[in-house]
Design an enzyme around this catalytic site. Structure first.
Site, short mmCIF file in Angstrom:
data_model
loop_
_atom_site.label_atom_id
_atom_site.label_comp_id
_atom_site.label_asym_id
_atom_site.label_seq_id
_atom_site.Cartn_x
_atom_site.Cartn_y
_atom_site.Cartn_z
N GLU A 1 4.78 -0.51 -10.49
CA GLU A 1 5.27 -0.08 -11.80
C GLU A 1 4.61 -0.84 -12.94
OE1 GLU A 1 8.68 0.72 -8.87
OE2 GLU A 1 7.17 -0.84 -9.19
N GLU B 1 11.59 1.37 -2.96
CA GLU B 1 12.98 1.03 -3.31
C GLU B 1 13.97 1.73 -2.39
OE1 GLU B 1 12.81 -0.03 -8.03
OE2 GLU B 1 12.09 1.93 -7.39
#
Length: 263
Positions: free
Chosen positions: A137, A117
């Site tokens: 995730e 990210e």
């Protein structure tokens, strides 16, 4: 204990190194907070014109959020986890995305979760051939929390992003290049030199103009084309009366190399 982020300055370039190699440079809360502190400092330092972010050691850029730490926050309750973990990470990546000086990620190894990210959020990224990326995730039962559900689709397209988000599969730096997540793949030993070379290509130009371009692009991505064109016009109007614009024009007319002052 060592600082979780190291700072070094070489000329007009600042180097920020994620420094938890024994934890694969996982982003604990202290790391996120220190990154923000450094960015605040670097934004106000006129000598710093480009920032390069990399990871300590040869194994990882960053393996993502510190699972042990944010698992504890989740155990304390959703509101606490959102404030301590989600908002903290989103503020960090949003700060990088909107930073008015170019930020280059030099991805030297694993870039999972929050590490991926950061790569999505910064303006430019170069990856070592040893780098490996993932949006894992889903493997621990949560969605991405530092902006991954929003920035990756904007970079790669909805279907390609969803494949990565819903499978958690790893992907290579070549695939990251194809997806638009990074700008270039280089041999591992050439990673930092390549990042510095890119920084120097930017440093040839006016920092005032660079800041205006970053602002127009970052803000324009989230609005209609008409609103984006208005932002572009506003940035031109803000910059056109600067000394750097006059210098750039005069240098071109006089067939000489411009000398910019950042004003």
């Amino acid at each position: 204990m060592s600082d979780p982020v190291l700072f070094e300055m070489k000329g007009n370039i600042a180097f920020l190194t994620l420094n938890r190699p024994e934890k694969l440079n996982a982003l604990n809360y202290a790391t996120n907070d220190l990154l923000l502190q450094f960015l605040d400092h670097l934004e106000d330092d006129p000598e710093i014109r480009v920032v390069i972010i990399t990871g300590a050691g040869d194994r990882a850029f960053s393996a993502g959020g510190d699972i042990h730490e944010f698992s504890g926050s989740i155990s304390e309750g959703t509101e606490i986890a959102v404030k301590a973990f989600v908002r903290r990470g989103q503020v960090m990546t949003a700060r990088m995305e909107a930073f008015r000086k170019p930020i280059i990620a030099a991805v030297n190894g694993i870039a999972f979760g929050g590490g991926c990210e950061i790569t999505e959020a910064v303006h430019l990224a170069i990856a070592s051939e040893r780098a490996v990326f993932a949006k894992p995730e889903i493997n621990i039962g949560i969605p991405p929390t530092f902006g991954g559900t929003q920035r990756l689709p904007r970079l790669a397209g909805r279907k390609r992003a969803l494949e990565l988000l819903l499978t958690g599969d790893t992907f290579s730096p070549i695939r990251a290049l194809e997806l638009g997540l990074i700008n270039k793949v280089v041999p591992h030993d050439e990673l930092l030199p390549a990042a510095v070379e890119l920084a120097n290509r930017i440093l040839r130009h006016s920092s005032v103009t660079a800041a205006g371009i970053i602002t127009a692009v970052t803000r324009g991505l989230n609005v209609t084309i008409a609103e984006g064109l208005q932002m572009e016009s506003e940035q031109f109007a803000r910059i056109a009366s600067s000394r750097d614009t006059r210098e750039g024009l005069d240098a071109w007319i006089e067939r000489r190399t411009p000398v910019y002052t950042g004003n």
